[in-house]
Scaffold this motif. Sequence first.
Motif, PDB file in Angstrom:
ATOM      1  N   GLN A 122       8.296   3.019 -21.629  1.00  0.00           N
ATOM      2  CA  GLN A 122       9.142   2.801 -20.508  1.00  0.00           C
ATOM      3  C   GLN A 122       9.435   1.177 -20.385  1.00  0.00           C
ATOM      4  N   ALA A 123       8.240   0.533 -20.614  1.00  0.00           N
ATOM      5  CA  ALA A 123       8.247  -0.904 -20.267  1.00  0.00           C
ATOM      6  C   ALA A 123       9.178  -1.640 -21.555  1.00  0.00           C
ATOM      7  N   LYS A 124       8.885  -1.074 -22.609  1.00  0.00           N
ATOM      8  CA  LYS A 124       9.810  -1.652 -23.737  1.00  0.00           C
ATOM      9  C   LYS A 124      11.388  -1.186 -23.503  1.00  0.00           C
ATOM     10  N   ILE A 125      11.686   0.147 -22.912  1.00  0.00           N
ATOM     11  CA  ILE A 125      12.807   0.300 -22.856  1.00  0.00           C
ATOM     12  C   ILE A 125      13.739  -0.778 -21.652  1.00  0.00           C
ATOM     13  N   ARG A 126      12.737  -0.753 -20.733  1.00  0.00           N
ATOM     14  CA  ARG A 126      13.289  -1.968 -19.595  1.00  0.00           C
ATOM     15  C   ARG A 126      13.755  -3.114 -20.250  1.00  0.00           C
ATOM     16  N   ALA A 127      13.150  -3.823 -21.273  1.00  0.00           N
ATOM     17  CA  ALA A 127      13.341  -5.050 -21.954  1.00  0.00           C
ATOM     18  C   ALA A 127      14.441  -4.923 -23.108  1.00  0.00           C
TER      19      ALA A 127
END
Length: 338
Positions: A230-235
């Motif tokens: 999820q953190a990777k998707i946000r960036a």
Amino acid sequence: MKICLAANIFPPEVGGPAPYAAALRDALEQGGHEVRVVAFSRYLSVPTGLRHLLYTIALFRATRGVDGIIAFDVITVGLPSVIVSFVRRMPVVARVGGDFLWERYVEQTGDLVPLPAFYAHKDRWRTSDRFLKTIASFVLGHVRVAFSTQWIANLWQQEYGLEASNVRVIENALPPRTESAAPLKKNFLLYGRAIKLKNVEAFTRAFEAARKNFPDIELECGKIAQENLQAKIRASYAVAVPSISEVSPNTVIDAIRAGKPFLLTKHSGYAQRFGDLGVIVDPLDERDMQRGIEALVDPDTYRKYADRILAVKETRTYKDIASEFLRLLTESSSGPLR
């Protein structure tokens, strides 16, 4: 109510059904209900057959005094749930967010047949496939079914002859939007289980072909914990789900929450549900996947989808989902299956 969740996997294990089961448990408990979880994955080190027996015994013990079972498939935990329900005289709701029979076939044979075509070409089936379908049919005759999308509900109603009164669509959660950052590079994320139906090899070839025209794009693949994903998707720049078929991929929900455009297989319940928010491609056509990649690289096309996603105001919580499961369990308790 006292409810038992018959789960395939459960955190800290990684995989779509695991966080779903944990979130449903939490929502039910927050609503004042008592929840017991029995995870099948605990018995995977035991030989097949014996593991199913041990799981059925564990489920039987856990359901003493319980009002109903929510099973997270119709074969692995669905059959033990029905067996236990016969003895305990309690209702079972089976959640269907995938197709175990098809997934098993693709993984074991390497025949990359889309889910709808799998049922249209039974001449390809092995004896074990027919046996498992018989088990699934038996289980489906003794439960009410909660599908994650209308797409899979329609497919199974036709294939298994399910009565409409025994079928509900309980869609996955769509939590509020998360804060995201403008991408620093044009990276496409393709994270998930290392299984054949994810179609990684063909998509990688399509991506390399697109990269010849757009050298600055990058592809990130592999397996990653949900919170890290999820953190990777946000960036990220965009998300790719080029699977042979995907019923209701969580990655698409995460992309929508983060305001990120996505590329998605046409064989998906979300191709119908969210098709106007991303680029839909044929997973068996590498040129079409290349087209989809290059479409998202185009600034105008990318902005079009990003704006559409930002316009989505819909939210759906696990409290909503828990209420729908409770309603279905109550209906199952008050009336016979038809």
